[in-house]
Write a protein that holds these residues in place. Structure first.
Motif, PDB file in Angstrom:
ATOM      1  N   ARG A  32      52.291 -19.578  67.943  1.00 55.09           N
ATOM      2  CA  ARG A  32      52.014 -20.908  67.409  1.00 55.09           C
ATOM      3  C   ARG A  32      52.524 -21.022  65.965  1.00 55.09           C
ATOM      4  N   LYS A  45      44.701 -25.166  66.102  1.00 53.55           N
ATOM      5  CA  LYS A  45      44.603 -26.130  67.202  1.00 53.55           C
ATOM      6  C   LYS A  45      44.318 -27.522  66.639  1.00 53.55           C
ATOM      7  N   ASP A  46      44.957 -28.506  67.201  1.00 54.67           N
ATOM      8  CA  ASP A  46      44.668 -29.900  66.832  1.00 54.67           C
ATOM      9  C   ASP A  46      44.756 -30.147  65.325  1.00 54.67           C
ATOM     10  N   ASN A  47      45.637 -29.438  64.664  1.00 53.71           N
ATOM     11  CA  ASN A  47      45.868 -29.688  63.229  1.00 53.71           C
ATOM     12  C   ASN A  47      44.662 -29.386  62.336  1.00 53.71           C
ATOM     13  N   LEU A  48      43.655 -28.677  62.872  1.00 53.57           N
ATOM     14  CA  LEU A  48      42.446 -28.410  62.095  1.00 53.57           C
ATOM     15  C   LEU A  48      42.762 -27.765  60.743  1.00 53.57           C
ATOM     16  N   TYR A  49      43.710 -26.811  60.750  1.00 58.98           N
ATOM     17  CA  TYR A  49      44.060 -26.088  59.525  1.00 58.98           C
ATOM     18  C   TYR A  49      44.433 -27.039  58.395  1.00 58.98           C
ATOM     19  N   GLU A  75      44.067 -18.895  66.169  1.00 60.32           N
ATOM     20  CA  GLU A  75      44.288 -19.841  67.264  1.00 60.32           C
ATOM     21  C   GLU A  75      43.371 -21.052  67.092  1.00 60.32           C
ATOM     22  N   LYS A 119      34.243 -24.454  64.561  1.00 56.85           N
ATOM     23  CA  LYS A 119      35.097 -24.232  65.738  1.00 56.85           C
ATOM     24  C   LYS A 119      35.608 -22.796  65.791  1.00 56.85           C
ATOM     25  N   ASP A 165      43.959 -30.397  58.423  1.00 61.56           N
ATOM     26  CA  ASP A 165      42.907 -31.391  58.190  1.00 61.56           C
ATOM     27  C   ASP A 165      41.852 -30.860  57.215  1.00 61.56           C
TER      28      ASP A 165
END
Lengths: 342, 342, 342, 342
Positions: free
Chosen positions: B43, B249-253, B245, B15, B255
């Protein structure tokens, strides 16, 4: 908005990005120990015809200038630089931060250092109460868009070698220099005349990365430790190898630079045809028109550019820069907007 | 070949790469003045619940540690670090290169600094003939794979605040720490307890980039100049904004980090089940089995790992590391190979 | 041989040596913690009418300039200095060795910096990609033997305070300045206009030692640590206290300087009467005749002097310096020798 | 008050002061270019039987350690020092201020570094991500009052030469070492075993001044520039020459040291006879009794001494030091006071 602010407004050339995508999840050894880095270094040695040169990748221009110049000089030694040199003028004292003095030398509007400017500096610094000048820093292309001819660089190189001075060239825009109409140097000839230089990536097609070349192997011992000490070692070092391999393939590196030079040349001709004077006649991808101060706000509406320096109370030198991604249409559009404004 | 050498053997999470490709030829302002950087910084401030914090992107871990610690201390002040801290042990004197002393403190096998270790250091350094300890450097996760609990970090933070010491956390693996089963801190709680830290990108999903957060605005004046002076400003600074960014996004970091922790946990269990002892019980994505020296050459045939340190004359501590790209199959395969070897 | 080379060719004023002999085997606490240092510091504060100033003794001029300027600025900040300033031109990069940049400003033959020279420098350095000018360094007397008038120093001080610049004065020859016929400043007035300066001892009666005064107490925290870090703390620190107490007694410090100025003035008048031109009209204890190059070897037979700088292809600026130990007979003898040579 | 605080509580030996007085108003060339400095340097070369050695005078111990060690190493190289070494523990990070890392090595109560302590350090630092150890720093006499025997120094020297490490000896108390009963080294033997060292003046009879000797001429190029850059060049440099000439005449330098050692030895015997334990058995002019904390305030009434370090919760190691000016009466008086207090 027309983008002529600089040659680092866009990311990488599509072929570079392609190579990064293709290798992204391969898994590679870190810190530059990978095959891409090895191959790119070999390719650079080959292009320079310097089989014994050290090639090391760093991340950006300031970092490369500072790391190389500090590595090549002893703490009590100084670097001679044109007063307008990037090392002196635009790096927040990053070189002084390593404990070294810069001896600035006033140069003319072409930004070039000549051997004639140096004997007085050396004479003055014979005094052991003064720092010892040990290295000459120049840029090619210069900050002012000009290039050193073979005769000029040979004269400077001869002077340096006769006077125990190393010669280092900031090559952030070396591709622009070597593909300029005003250039008569090949890369191997260039490499033979200097002791160290770098092939700039950031301003010519990569996301980041500069390839430092030290042509004399006896000067390179323990460079990696110095690089690490300067925070300049990338963990994912293969990213630099992959990108340099991509731009050095099929002459892409020089094709991109020539493209930018050609468009800048057309822009410069157009600007002159519109009656705007120039700070200096450029032969690479940066041009320096002189505009009335009152024009600037309206110009900012249509294009991105940079204020270079004040010219007089009513005029400013501005800078337009082209790059691999600039098109003939961009140039035409800018000239058309300028015509409307004048 | 199974890759467990470290968490920077692969490029970026797909991503992230997607975002870089999507923005590649957009044209953006340089040096971090772009909208992606602005949004990513916002953010981060939001995630930390620190609306006034300074957020700045740097390129790598050593650079970030050195720049931040030198920025936050005066030249005659020192940094207290666990003797095993990355700043002390693994950075070629990059911090000393800025003119500062590190005061190393011996810590236990968990790699954690506790308030009890500090009064003697402070007492000794009251003497003005000695350097003044001004900042405490720790890592979370630590070099040894452990994490600070809320109680531990609170105690250390309280001690620092009572003793005029800044608290800086090397967050190269902060995501691993905050998603560990052993963690009981939220990011806002964590941020409140420390004065500065960074969210590591390189070891968790980006090509490069670390997000330095200084939570106290009164300490941040002129940081950009310091960053530039350290050669840490990227020309194409939006690359850091775009990447951060994408991972935020969407808690990817988090996860990605949890995924790596979970697989490392299973690997650790498997290793123990095979009867291999551990240097320390890890709760994040690095594990430290102790193996016979004679095993190492055969292990090198099947997987990439790192020698951590000698254990005794016949044994070595090795390190396996997982990352966002490690799979259950990789773990199973490694355990199966280990079983064969033992 | 007539000694006009400099004002540090002789040891200490006899009263200073007497004080050193009288206290030699007393036994004193080290590092400046002694009563002589305390009393001398108090006396300086009193003479400056700065009851809250910090006074610290250092050993020599370069060391004092470098330590003070580095202490008063942050690592990414620069010092503005006349290009001819001692800090810039004569200290082997000792200030750059602390990691700071000097911004040299071209000045006229009087060697003085004026507020008019500064706005362009400040404007240029607003760019955060450049270093921040934070302190203005001048000398009084200047390198060229001139002094700042009250109006000139007030104007410079006002400019600095309005622009967040500290003002530091190299006072190696401050006594010469304040006792010059061209001077209209008292020491308290002088001290009020600047943020830091030093009262030079080495060039005016002591064996060594400079008394650094920082007039604003809020800027002085932890100076001792900085001094120690710079290798500038003397073990037998009372030697500085004893010497300064001796020269500050009964106005000796200023009497010695006035004596040297008067004799230099007579020498300058005599030199002019002989038809020799001057680089600049001096009003302190250094004078700068311009002589034919061919005269120099014969001049070296009769007196010690210094080559200052080339004037043109056939002439050199030389320097004669007087001090507390110079006599009217020395001046007469030098003039008589010069007459013979011309 | 009995003065046993240190060996720099008194000024110069009377013969040194006499020489300073005799030459005070002679007029001499500055910066060490005088005949006294030349003669003193020659004398030192002669005493060391090192006709080609560089000898340079510096002002104090910290300055000399830092200047020499920074001069002899490259920026990315480190110095190995006993953890208790003065360079590491007592100099406010003055060495780190030059940008170098110190690698501290734990040593025993005798403060001596042995070759056995070094292979693990070298092995660990083979990794190019770590700094390169390039120089070993020791003191003789050590911080703990002990001396290196010929066998010990030979073993260390052999190890260093076999492993590309320079060996530097802090000689602040070298005279004490070489005149100790425990010593079996002559000065020429000592000089042959090391690469650089200094003969301390400040702690043995001069007002100030240390004579740095670099025995290998190929290592000495441009040292004067480095010295100037470190603020270590005295304007009135002959003061060092005059003082060293005086102490090196008629064996005064070693006689003073032996005198101090003998008295310290008697004091140590007396202290032991009183039942006080010692931190370590000293054979030079510093001794280290361990006293009950409650004794300290009363001791402070009668004599000046220094707290060395805590011993345990109830005891402190204190230090008594003798010097050229200490008398047998002083020693007897101190022992008699101690007897009363115990």
């Amino acid at each position: 908005m027309l983008l002529f602010r600089n040659d680092y407004s866009f990311g990488a050339h599509p072929k570079v990005l392609e190579a990064l995508c293709a290798t992204n999840l391969e898994g590679n050894i870190g810190y530059g120990g990978d095959v891409y880095s090895d191959r790119a270094k070999d390719r650079i040695r080959q292009l320079c015809q310097c089989p014994d040169a050290m090639v090391e990748f760093l991340i950006g221009g300031t970092q490369t200038n500072v790391t190389a110049c500090a590595f090549l000089t002893k703490p009590w030694e100084a670097v001679i630089s044109p007063a307008t040199g990037h090392l002196n003028g635009h790096e927040v004292g990053a070189f002084e931060a390593t404990g070294h003095k810069i001896i600035p030398v006033e140069v003319g509007p072409d930004g070039k250092l000549t051997p004639e400017m140096l004997p007085a500096v050396l004479e003055w610094h014979k005094d052991p109460h003064l720092t010892r000048p040990a290295l000459v820093y120049i840029s090619n292309a210069t900050e002012n868009g000009t290039v050193y001819t073979k005769a000029e660089l040979t004269a400077l190189s001869d002077f340096c070698r006769a006077n125990d001075l190393l010669l280092f060239v900031d090559g952030a825009r070396l591709a622009a220099a070597l593909t300029s109409d005003a250039n008569d140097l090949t890369l191997p000839e260039f490499a033979r005349l200097v002791d160290a230089f770098y092939l700039g990536g950031t301003k010519n097609g990569t996301l980041f990365g500069e390839a430092l070349v030290i042509t004399r192997p006896e000067l390179t011992h323990d460079f990696f430790r110095m690089k690490k000490r300067m925070g300049a070692v990338m963990e994912k070092g293969w990213l630099q190898g992959v990108q340099f391999e991509a731009i050095l393939k099929d002459n892409l590196y020089f094709d991109m630079a020539r493209h930018a030079n050609v468009l800048a040349g057309r822009l410069q001709e157009g600007v002159k045809a519109l009656g705007l004077p120039l700070m200096t006649e450029s032969c690479t991808n940066q041009i320096f028109p002189i505009v009335k101060n009152e024009l600037r706000p309206r110009l900012e509406q249509v294009c991105a550019f940079e204020d270079w320096c004040p010219f007089d109370a009513e005029h400013t030198v501005i800078r337009f820069v082209t790059c691999f991604h600039t098109t003939q249409e961009d140039v035409d559009a800018l000239l058309s907007e300028l015509k409307k404004l004048l």
